[in-house]
Design a protein around this motif. Structure first.
Motif, PDB file in Angstrom:
ATOM      1  N   LEU A  13      14.635   0.143  -0.400  1.00 26.19           N
ATOM      2  CA  LEU A  13      13.192   0.313  -0.457  1.00 26.19           C
ATOM      3  C   LEU A  13      12.689   1.281   0.611  1.00 26.19           C
ATOM      4  O   LEU A  13      13.188   1.304   1.737  1.00 26.19           O
ATOM      5  N   LYS A  14      11.669   2.049   0.240  1.00 22.58           N
ATOM      6  CA  LYS A  14      11.038   2.982   1.174  1.00 22.58           C
ATOM      7  C   LYS A  14       9.525   2.815   1.119  1.00 22.58           C
ATOM      8  O   LYS A  14       8.962   2.496   0.065  1.00 22.58           O
ATOM      9  N   LEU A  15       8.874   3.052   2.252  1.00 22.93           N
ATOM     10  CA  LEU A  15       7.427   3.048   2.292  1.00 22.93           C
ATOM     11  C   LEU A  15       6.898   4.129   1.353  1.00 22.93           C
ATOM     12  O   LEU A  15       7.402   5.247   1.330  1.00 22.93           O
ATOM     13  N   ASN A  16       5.906   3.756   0.503  1.00 21.27           N
ATOM     14  CA  ASN A  16       5.288   4.652  -0.492  1.00 21.27           C
ATOM     15  C   ASN A  16       6.200   4.972  -1.678  1.00 21.27           C
ATOM     16  O   ASN A  16       5.903   5.870  -2.461  1.00 21.27           O
ATOM     17  N   GLN A  17       7.272   4.224  -1.830  1.00 21.68           N
ATOM     18  CA  GLN A  17       8.111   4.345  -3.028  1.00 21.68           C
ATOM     19  C   GLN A  17       7.324   3.841  -4.236  1.00 21.68           C
ATOM     20  O   GLN A  17       6.679   2.790  -4.173  1.00 21.68           O
ATOM     21  N   GLY A  45       2.033   0.986  -8.606  1.00 16.57           N
ATOM     22  CA  GLY A  45       1.727   0.843  -7.182  1.00 16.57           C
ATOM     23  C   GLY A  45       2.780   1.512  -6.335  1.00 16.57           C
ATOM     24  O   GLY A  45       3.690   2.186  -6.839  1.00 16.57           O
ATOM     25  N   ARG A  46       2.641   1.325  -5.037  1.00 17.57           N
ATOM     26  CA  ARG A  46       3.618   1.864  -4.089  1.00 17.57           C
ATOM     27  C   ARG A  46       4.001   0.780  -3.084  1.00 17.57           C
ATOM     28  O   ARG A  46       3.198  -0.104  -2.779  1.00 17.57           O
ATOM     29  N   ILE A  47       5.213   0.855  -2.569  1.00 10.12           N
ATOM     30  CA  ILE A  47       5.651  -0.078  -1.540  1.00 10.12           C
ATOM     31  C   ILE A  47       4.805   0.146  -0.292  1.00 10.12           C
ATOM     32  O   ILE A  47       4.661   1.271   0.187  1.00 10.12           O
ATOM     33  N   ALA A  48       4.224  -0.958   0.228  1.00  7.58           N
ATOM     34  CA  ALA A  48       3.322  -0.857   1.379  1.00  7.58           C
ATOM     35  C   ALA A  48       3.946  -1.351   2.672  1.00  7.58           C
ATOM     36  O   ALA A  48       3.429  -1.061   3.757  1.00  7.58           O
TER      37      ALA A  48
END
Length: 553
Positions: free
Chosen positions: A143-147, A168-171
């Motif tokens: 996982l990455k931020l904003n993925q 959405g995006r990973i926050a």
């Protein structure tokens, strides 16, 4: 995947430099990415409801619309969901998006806290042997931020065969509390639903939310892998069971990141000067809603949400405020057509022969842009295509309970803050509703079933033997106290009872409905007619608008 990185991030860079046309290319790349995930993963998301196999129906005391979601992750029919929804040994019916239904049973249940980490996991398994469509699981280490992530599940505000899609995006990638945080919206009914990466792999399972719409929390998929053996036993664990030994990842996949959708969508000239603010009143209530300027055959009209346009309507556009005349209302679709005295420029050109966009499952995830005043926008993705929404929470609500005494209807309770509280009193005797006599509780309740939120009714009463009549506007059914109803602006009073509408996931406030909706290329899709729930805004499509105006002019 490296090519995907260049196609998305490279296009975003050029969009920043070269303007609107490049924004369209970047948006199309995101849409293609979402469509690829939907194509791979749609059939793996299932609706789950407690089932009585002897009577072959939903279990006694359970509403058919109060199920939850799961995701099939093995060809043998293992389904991941959450512990606050499923229980060991419970029999369920699971429904696939293609309409196939099968019996399943609850297996392992891990709903505990251990050393500061929360676990909200359960497993259900299809009983019939077969080769079931399934999704692979992705490790949280990737996982990455904003993925980018995609939700495909069954929100409780809808009851239909096909799940809704949200983007959405990973926050937050700090998983020490046991959860992934993302901006992919969820609500009750979504519990246990899958959060996918762009490859169609499950990265998380929907668990819980906070007040803000971008605060959504999922159980990481590799928690299920870690306790796979334990979850395959029909047991309710009171302490964390032994974990499985997982092999190291041979070749982790480098996941990409993307900007917010608002950054990917340029402000087309088509969006501008197409939205106005309408002010009016319903009795003591002051109303504000958006309206859309439509150029129909050379004449410019305003079209908006009827239940939010009352008496003495005025239009505000820029610094100007002018009165508007109501020409026509459509109760079924909650539409109102208005005309401004004098000339009004601009407007979206709409032909009498306008047809709805031909949308199919492959179009879920299409980026949709909602225009707001002062050249601002909100952006979401297409969640559902051309769906019917039966009247439910929008049934008219007076806010006054009554009891039957000696063949007469007497008010026993009046809701605090309701419009009825401004006019009616406990012990008032109701004699008529809109001219229809009511003498029993059944008659009283039956009369209100005819009306929807926003309708005006005349209530005849006797107060200490003195006859009185009041004209009251009906509200929507009250919401329960739950965090899922705490979003900004709340649910529209009239939020269902529509046919053949579109649904998207932009966070449109209830008072921002009535404005126009476009795709990223500037094509007009319709107007926002209602904020239905935390995850969904409803759109009346263009063909319905064209017919509504054509029948009048």
């Amino acid at each position: 995947m490296n090519n995907l990185k260049l196609s998305i991030l490279g296009l975003f860079f050029f969009a920043s430099v070269n303007g609107y046309s490049q924004h369209k290319s970047a948006a199309k790349s995101i849409e293609k990415m979402i469509a690829g995930c939907v194509e791979k993963a749609m059939l793996t998301s299932v609706y789950i409801i407690e089932w009585d196999t002897l009577k072959n129906k939903v279990q006694e005391g359970v509403d058919e619309a109060n199920g939850f979601t799961g995701v099939v992750v093995s060809a043998e029919g293992h389904i991941l969901t959450v512990s606050h929804a499923a229980m060991p040994g419970q029999v369920y019916q699971i429904s696939f998006p293609d309409g196939n239904k099968h019996i399943a049973v609850g297996l392992g249940h891990i709903g505990i806290q251990d050393r500061g980490t929360d676990y909200d996991m359960a497993m259900v398994k299809i009983l019939k042997p077969g080769r079931w469509p399934f999704a692979k699981m992705a490790p949280s280490t990737e996982l990455k931020l904003n993925q980018p992530v995609i939700s495909i599940s069954y929100p409780g505000a809808f009851f239909k065969q096909i799940p809704n899609v949200r983007f959405g995006r990973i926050a937050d990638v700090d998983l020490t509390d046991g959860f992934i945080e993302s901006s992919a919206k969820m609500e009750p009914g979504d519990s246990g639903g899958p959060l996918f990466d762009v490859l169609g792999r499950v990265v998380g399972v929907h668990s819980w939310i906070r007040e803000k719409e971008n605060q959504n929390y999922d159980v990481p998929a590799d928690h299920f892998l870690k306790y796979w053996t334990a979850l395959n036993l029909a047991k309710d664990y009171t302490e964390l069971p032994p974990a499985d030994n997982l092999p190291a990842l041979a070749s982790p996949i480098a996941m990409e990141t993307v900007p917010a959708l608002e950054e990917l969508v340029g402000k087309s000239a088509t969006y501008k000067k197409s939205v106005v603010v309408l002010k009016s009143s319903h009795g003591l209530q002051q109303l504000s809603i958006l309206g859309t300027l439509i150029n129909f055959g050379g004449a410019v009209f305003v079209i908006s949400k009827s239940s939010m346009v009352g008496n003495n309507a005025t239009l505000k556009m820029g610094d100007d405020t002018v009165p508007v005349q109501v020409m026509k209302r459509d109760r079924d679709n909650d539409l109102v057509l208005l005309k401004v005295a004098g000339e009004l420029g601009g407007g979206i050109r709409l032909k009498a022969t306008a047809e709805n966009p031909a949308l199919q499952q492959k179009d879920l995830g299409t980026i949709l842009v909602s225009t707001l005043p002062e050249d601002s926008i909100k952006v979401g993705v297409l969640s559902a295509t051309y769906t019917d929404m039966p009247l439910n929470t929008s049934r008219g609500y007076l806010g006054a309970s009554a009891v039957e005494q000696d063949g007469k209807i007497t008010l026993s309770r009046i809701g605090k803050g309701s419009e009825a509280a401004s006019f009616l009193k406990v012990k008032d005797r109701v004699t008529k509703i809109n001219g229809i006599e009511v003498n029993t509780a059944a008659e009283y309740n039956h009369e209100f079933e005819k009306y929807i939120a926003g309708d005006s009714i005349a209530v005849d009463i006797l107060r200490e033997a003195s006859p009185m009549q009041f004209n009251l506007f009906l509200e929507a059914q009250p919401t329960v106290r739950h965090v899922s109803f705490e979003y900004a602006g709340g649910r529209s009073a009239r939020s269902d009872g529509f046919k053949n509408v579109l649904v998207h996931d932009a966070a449109i406030r209830a008072d921002e409905c009535g404005g126009p909706v476009f795709d990223s290329a500037g094509k007009f899709y319709g107007i926002n007619i209602a904020r239905r729930s935390r995850t969904a805004t409803v759109v009346v499509p263009v063909a319905m608008l064209a017919k509504f105006i054509k029948d009048e002019v």
